[in-house]
Design a protein around this motif. Sequence first.
Motif, PDB file in Angstrom:
ATOM      1  N   ASP A   1       0.836  -1.211   0.000  1.00  0.00           N
ATOM      2  CA  ASP A   1       0.000   0.000   0.000  1.00  0.00           C
ATOM      3  C   ASP A   1       0.868   1.256   0.000  1.00  0.00           C
ATOM      4  O   ASP A   1       0.570   2.237  -0.685  1.00  0.00           O
ATOM      5  CB  ASP A   1      -0.916   0.033   1.238  1.00  0.00           C
TER       6      ASP A   1
ATOM      7  N   LEU B   1       2.088   1.841  -3.422  1.00  0.00           N
ATOM      8  CA  LEU B   1       1.026   2.381  -4.285  1.00  0.00           C
ATOM      9  C   LEU B   1       0.900   3.898  -4.091  1.00  0.00           C
ATOM     10  O   LEU B   1       0.744   4.658  -5.050  1.00  0.00           O
ATOM     11  CB  LEU B   1      -0.330   1.744  -3.938  1.00  0.00           C
ATOM     12  N   LEU B   2       0.974   4.319  -2.832  1.00  0.00           N
ATOM     13  CA  LEU B   2       0.860   5.764  -2.555  1.00  0.00           C
ATOM     14  C   LEU B   2       2.075   6.512  -3.098  1.00  0.00           C
ATOM     15  O   LEU B   2       1.943   7.616  -3.633  1.00  0.00           O
ATOM     16  CB  LEU B   2       0.731   6.005  -1.042  1.00  0.00           C
TER      17      LEU B   2
ATOM     18  N   ARG C   1       1.712   7.446  -6.589  1.00  0.00           N
ATOM     19  CA  ARG C   1       0.809   8.586  -6.834  1.00  0.00           C
ATOM     20  C   ARG C   1       1.487   9.934  -6.573  1.00  0.00           C
ATOM     21  O   ARG C   1       0.977  10.974  -6.939  1.00  0.00           O
ATOM     22  CB  ARG C   1      -0.452   8.493  -5.945  1.00  0.00           C
TER      23      ARG C   1
ATOM     24  N   LEU D   1      -0.730  10.342   2.489  1.00  0.00           N
ATOM     25  CA  LEU D   1      -2.131  10.730   2.263  1.00  0.00           C
ATOM     26  C   LEU D   1      -2.302  12.234   2.454  1.00  0.00           C
ATOM     27  O   LEU D   1      -3.038  12.889   1.711  1.00  0.00           O
ATOM     28  CB  LEU D   1      -3.057   9.972   3.219  1.00  0.00           C
ATOM     29  N   LEU D   2      -1.601  12.759   3.439  1.00  0.00           N
ATOM     30  CA  LEU D   2      -1.664  14.204   3.682  1.00  0.00           C
ATOM     31  C   LEU D   2      -1.185  14.963   2.439  1.00  0.00           C
ATOM     32  O   LEU D   2      -1.824  15.938   2.013  1.00  0.00           O
ATOM     33  CB  LEU D   2      -0.773  14.532   4.888  1.00  0.00           C
TER      34      LEU D   2
ATOM     35  N   LEU E   1      -1.223  13.938  -0.606  1.00  0.00           N
ATOM     36  CA  LEU E   1      -2.224  13.777  -1.663  1.00  0.00           C
ATOM     37  C   LEU E   1      -3.461  14.648  -1.394  1.00  0.00           C
ATOM     38  O   LEU E   1      -4.089  15.144  -2.327  1.00  0.00           O
ATOM     39  CB  LEU E   1      -2.621  12.304  -1.787  1.00  0.00           C
ATOM     40  N   SER E   2      -3.792  14.817  -0.104  1.00  0.00           N
ATOM     41  CA  SER E   2      -4.992  15.600   0.233  1.00  0.00           C
ATOM     42  C   SER E   2      -4.881  17.043  -0.247  1.00  0.00           C
ATOM     43  O   SER E   2      -5.884  17.719  -0.455  1.00  0.00           O
ATOM     44  CB  SER E   2      -5.249  15.576   1.745  1.00  0.00           C
TER      45      SER E   2
ATOM     46  N   HIS F   1     -10.940   9.221  -5.090  1.00  0.00           N
ATOM     47  CA  HIS F   1     -10.607   8.050  -5.914  1.00  0.00           C
ATOM     48  C   HIS F   1      -9.274   8.323  -6.587  1.00  0.00           C
ATOM     49  O   HIS F   1      -9.154   9.252  -7.387  1.00  0.00           O
ATOM     50  CB  HIS F   1     -11.705   7.793  -6.957  1.00  0.00           C
ATOM     51  N   LEU F   2      -8.276   7.518  -6.238  1.00  0.00           N
ATOM     52  CA  LEU F   2      -6.935   7.767  -6.811  1.00  0.00           C
ATOM     53  C   LEU F   2      -6.683   6.865  -8.014  1.00  0.00           C
ATOM     54  O   LEU F   2      -7.110   5.734  -8.038  1.00  0.00           O
ATOM     55  CB  LEU F   2      -5.873   7.512  -5.742  1.00  0.00           C
TER      56      LEU F   2
ATOM     57  N   LEU G   1      -7.544   9.273   6.227  1.00  0.00           N
ATOM     58  CA  LEU G   1      -6.862  10.314   6.973  1.00  0.00           C
ATOM     59  C   LEU G   1      -7.928  10.958   7.861  1.00  0.00           C
ATOM     60  O   LEU G   1      -9.060  11.151   7.423  1.00  0.00           O
ATOM     61  CB  LEU G   1      -6.329  11.324   5.951  1.00  0.00           C
TER      62      LEU G   1
ATOM     63  N   PHE H   1      -9.344   7.523   0.895  1.00  0.00           N
ATOM     64  CA  PHE H   1      -8.614   7.466  -0.376  1.00  0.00           C
ATOM     65  C   PHE H   1      -8.780   6.044  -0.910  1.00  0.00           C
ATOM     66  O   PHE H   1      -8.377   5.092  -0.239  1.00  0.00           O
ATOM     67  CB  PHE H   1      -7.126   7.765  -0.167  1.00  0.00           C
ATOM     68  N   ILE H   2      -9.385   5.929  -2.066  1.00  0.00           N
ATOM     69  CA  ILE H   2      -9.649   4.597  -2.619  1.00  0.00           C
ATOM     70  C   ILE H   2      -8.696   4.348  -3.782  1.00  0.00           C
ATOM     71  O   ILE H   2      -8.637   5.141  -4.728  1.00  0.00           O
ATOM     72  CB  ILE H   2     -11.124   4.500  -3.060  1.00  0.00           C
TER      73      ILE H   2
END
Lengths: 403, 223
Positions: free
Chosen positions: A18, A21-22, A25, A389-390, A392-393, A402-403, B19, B135-136
């Motif tokens: 995971d 994967l991030l 991105r 995630l931060l 990406l946010s 949806h990424l 998050l 986040f999907i």
Amino acid sequence: MAKIEEYIPLVGQAVIDDLRLLGERLKGKVIQHINSTPVGGGVAEILNRMVPLLRELEVDAKWDVIKGGEQFFEVTKKFHNALHGRTEEITKRDFEVFMETSQQNIESIDTYGDIVFIHDPQPIALIKKKAANKWLWRCHIDVSNPNERVWGFLMDFIVQYDSAVFSAPAFSRKLAIRQFLIPPSIDPLSDKNKELSQEIIDSVLKKYDIKKDKPIITQVSRFDRLKDPIGVIEAYLQVKKYIDCQLVLAGGTAEDDPEGFKVLEEVKEKAKKDPDIHILLLPQNDIDVNALQRASDVIVQKSLKEGFGLTVAEALWKAKPVVASNVGGIPLQIKHKYSGLLCHSVEGASFAIKQLLSSPAYAKKLGENGREHIKNNFLITRHLRDYMLLFLSLYHPEDIVHL
Amino acid sequence: MEELIKAKEPFKFCTRLHLSELTGLRATTLGQFLALIKQVSGSCIYHHTHRFLQQHQYLSPEPPNDFAYWVTDILGEDELGERLVSIDTIQYSTIRDLREKIASTIESYLKDSPLAKLKFARSGEEFHFIKSVSFILPTNYIAYDLKEFADVLKKITIDSIYFHIFEARLRLEKPTNDFAFWIENSLGDKKLANNISSFDPYTSTLEDLRNKIIQIVERKIVN
């Protein structure tokens, strides 16, 4: 330093998949961390681990440090204490000193990152350089009850950021920008947390002349009034009336902290009649701390105030039953009666310790639950995931992305 | 053993990472708590009713939601806590409906026990409203038949299982969970689909849920 692959046996292949994967991105984005020191202190410790791991995940992470003289850091230390709610006299000149050094840094530091990630108040004024790039402010401090003058001063900068990050919900306020909850983490492969052989644990006990003939209660904390070492001794003395046990108070030396020195003297005075109280000064000896925690039957963190209290996570990771105060970030780590026992007083702490020493099966279950909880929520791999995630946010304002 | 049916469209496993976004909103009394429950975003209601499932995987089936935990452990209102715990989340197909049920449960309790309004949380024990940002992401795992499906289930993260069982249904408002939907529509096995959609996932840990689904699917493969 551990490689990302080395975490697979602890957290599973899929968790690392995971993270990869991030990482994909975030390709093409430069993440620039900026803080005030390359060594020493919690923030530098975290960045020293995080930046190489992010790079391994193919995130282009960089790390720059601001410059500042003695006067500047005296002021930021005052700010730090004031934000923690301590009484500090802050003068107009202090704000001027802060702004003068900030201006020099604004002129000299290149904020080239696609995402500029500012840690703590020292570099906060760099936001004046904000261009088309994204800016994050990470607050590592407990600001649940801050000095309003300092907080108000910082707020003028904070609202210019894209998002802010806090370690516990109680530290958040209503803000005009997005704010995220990202608790800190422990590194399961660091000297402080890695598995140790029984031989090493026994040799550390021998080194400090601690015998294994009676249960060991331990608090690992610097000698600071807010960690309430005197309260720990009082709780231990109440337990001792019914159960023969010993207490270990292990903490850093207090050379540069006159108040800490005073607290240490008081603790020694309080403990002097009892040979079963071991007061250990451990300057940055992570293996010894690890061994002492692993040798303990109950671990206590009876703080009166706490930032996050990562010593609790360290103890739970070792599957130890923990008795800790319901303050700061501790309730995020312990759900009362599920993954440890929370207390509010000396009597409460003593009652909880007695319960755990008298019911080993219950204590074991709490410790096991605690380890699971830390594994799922407070390891560095979770921290890496949250940071990615931060980032990406910043490009996705919606609640379901949806990424 | 019969030859396994191959689906035209494979099941594509996704994962869901989240998050926590802070709102700065907090409640000290039941009155404030109720007012904020009515006012906060659906993502907040979702966070507080589902966080425990992911963060305390070893604890489930209790305590399943933050609202019940706070009311019971902080305010000491055991009866209201019990009423909130017993809300049958699987019955609600939207967050909207779930929020209404939670709010009406608190309202009716306050009507019966007006003194509960006087209780307040100590400093530091307030209820902080937080929302979940999801986040999907598609993973690299896909399955064309039940054997491949069971094999993937054994190795994907619990975040993926969580997404297909809980989030797809309640937050994305799909009629059933993704697994049951694919088994019925792509493999044509309505009985197996019903088997998977009929149990209450809120009363298992995520690991138990994983094992339960694998067991049902493997039993089907053998028969």
